[in-house]
Design a protein around this motif. Structure first.
Motif, mmCIF file in Angstrom:
data_model
loop_
_atom_site.group_PDB
_atom_site.id
_atom_site.type_symbol
_atom_site.label_atom_id
_atom_site.label_comp_id
_atom_site.label_asym_id
_atom_site.label_seq_id
_atom_site.Cartn_x
_atom_site.Cartn_y
_atom_site.Cartn_z
ATOM 1 N N TRP A 63 7.964 3.104 -3.083
ATOM 2 C CA TRP A 63 7.742 1.692 -3.406
ATOM 3 C C TRP A 63 8.119 1.386 -4.854
ATOM 4 C CZ3 TRP A 63 2.536 1.914 -0.422
ATOM 5 C CH2 TRP A 63 2.740 1.492 0.897
ATOM 6 N N GLY A 64 7.877 2.336 -5.758
ATOM 7 C CA GLY A 64 8.168 2.095 -7.164
ATOM 8 C C GLY A 64 9.647 1.933 -7.450
ATOM 9 N N PHE A 65 10.474 2.694 -6.727
ATOM 10 C CA PHE A 65 11.932 2.613 -6.946
ATOM 11 C C PHE A 65 12.619 1.691 -5.942
ATOM 12 C CE2 PHE A 65 11.071 6.822 -8.955
ATOM 13 C CZ PHE A 65 11.520 6.495 -10.236
ATOM 14 N N PHE A 66 11.838 0.955 -5.162
ATOM 15 C CA PHE A 66 12.413 0.065 -4.152
ATOM 16 C C PHE A 66 13.339 -1.004 -4.746
ATOM 17 C CE2 PHE A 66 11.935 -2.766 -0.320
ATOM 18 C CZ PHE A 66 12.512 -1.871 0.561
ATOM 19 N N PRO A 67 13.072 -1.525 -5.969
ATOM 20 C CA PRO A 67 14.024 -2.493 -6.538
ATOM 21 C C PRO A 67 15.443 -1.959 -6.652
ATOM 22 C CG PRO A 67 11.980 -2.534 -7.776
ATOM 23 C CD PRO A 67 11.872 -1.380 -6.830
ATOM 24 N N GLY A 103 15.042 -0.612 7.878
ATOM 25 C CA GLY A 103 13.904 -0.318 8.746
ATOM 26 C C GLY A 103 13.190 0.952 8.336
ATOM 27 N N ALA A 104 13.960 2.029 8.122
ATOM 28 C CA ALA A 104 13.350 3.282 7.684
ATOM 29 C C ALA A 104 12.735 3.136 6.294
ATOM 30 C CB ALA A 104 14.398 4.396 7.682
ATOM 31 N N ALA A 105 13.412 2.404 5.407
ATOM 32 C CA ALA A 105 12.890 2.222 4.048
ATOM 33 C C ALA A 105 11.589 1.438 4.041
ATOM 34 C CB ALA A 105 13.930 1.502 3.176
#
Length: 316
Positions: free
Chosen positions: A18-22, A218-220
């Motif tokens: 979640w932290g590197f999702f951007p 979807g997987a992410a």
């Protein structure tokens, strides 16, 4: 490996993703926020459906459909998570990653606020102090931005409301995500069809890599949620609460250090107040959790004494 250590690994995995999702969302340009959201919904349904089929766990749908209130709750949860996802994607793709990080920093404080206003819970003095500091932080940031940080507040309130509804429903992570995404799938497919009719759909028209990244949405989406569920089942609530700050810290780092978003002194002061509120809130939660564990421990039982000899009854 002990369940506690496995819980920490699951939690770290979820919050690191979640932290590197951007960074991942930036790669999805030139797709617009609504197209990314639609792909995230559609591919989440397919990914989780395959997962549930592999686990042979599809019978839960029949039991769920017999509970109308649960279905209504799922629709509400789906609407809230759609608002949260769409707002987050918009924030990242409009170069406001720092403000999205702020939303997840203040989310625990909003959860406490909902506990007071919706569940009629009574707060401890330290929690009132944390809420007061958090309100001061929002005021400082409002002056800095020249407006309410509406994007951060939308993220915080939508995710807190989603958590409240999910807590009432009590669905496992994979099953819950599947049903919520399925509720949103028809509007998402309709929007993608509308973009295709207008020749504005980027899917399949930019590059093979871009198309693959949209499919992987979807997987992410699902994998961090499943890791989080594994952590929640193994870690104490106080430990999980402290690990959750890893994601907004990494998001803030992405915004400032990688995307070079501005962090003027007034904005930094607002964030410092938020962090102070979270320190007060977390310290109180840890102290209360330890006190609760101590009171629940059974008192030591005295060693058994030998039975006394019976006293003879007096004769009449």
């Amino acid at each position: 490996m002990t369940p506690l250590r496995l819980g920490y690994l699951y939690g770290l995995g979820a919050y690191l993703l979640w932290g590197f999702f951007p960074l991942y969302l930036k790669l999805l340009r030139p797709a617009g926020p609504l197209e990314i959201l639609a792909h995230r919904i559609v591919w989440s349904v397919l990914f989780v459906a395959l997962l549930l089929a592999a686990l042979r766990n599809v019978g839960f749908l029949r039991a769920l459909l017999r509970r109308p209130w649960a279905v209504a709750g799922i629709v509400a949860a789906a609407a809230l998570i759609a608002v949260n996802w769409g707002t987050y994607i918009y924030g990242v793709n409009s170069d406001r990653v720092v403000e999205t990080a702020l939303g997840y920093f203040i989310n625990p404080l909003v959860v406490v606020l909902l506990g007071v206003t919706v569940l009629r819970e009574r707060l401890r003095p330290a929690q009132w102090v944390a809420l007061g500091i958090g309100a001061s932080a929002v005021a400082v940031l409002t002056v800095d931005y020249g407006r309410l940080p509406w994007l951060a507040l939308t993220l915080a309130f939508s995710f807190a409301g989603y958590g409240l509804v999910k807590k009432r429903l009590g669905l496992p992570a994979a099953e819950g995500l599947f049903v919520e995404s399925a509720v949103l799938a028809l509007p998402a497919l309709g929007y993608l069809g509308w973009l295709m009719a207008k020749a504005d759909l980027t899917f399949g028209h930019v590059s093979a890599g871009h198309t693959a990244l949209l499919v992987l949405a979807g997987a992410a989406t699902a994998i961090p949620l499943l890791l989080f569920a594994g952590a929640a089942n193994r870690l104490p609530l106080s430990s999980l609460g402290m690990v959750q700050y890893l994601a907004p810290i990494l998001q803030l780092g992405c915004g400032v250090l990688i995307f070079h978003e501005p962090m003027p002194p007034a904005r930094l002061a607002g964030f410092a107040l938020v962090w102070l509120a979270l320190i007060v809130f977390t310290a109180d939660a840890v102290r209360t959790s330890r006190r609760t564990r101590r009171t629940r421990q059974p008192a030591p039982q005295p060693a058994p004494q030998p039975a006394p000899h019976p006293t003879p009854l007096p004769t009449p």
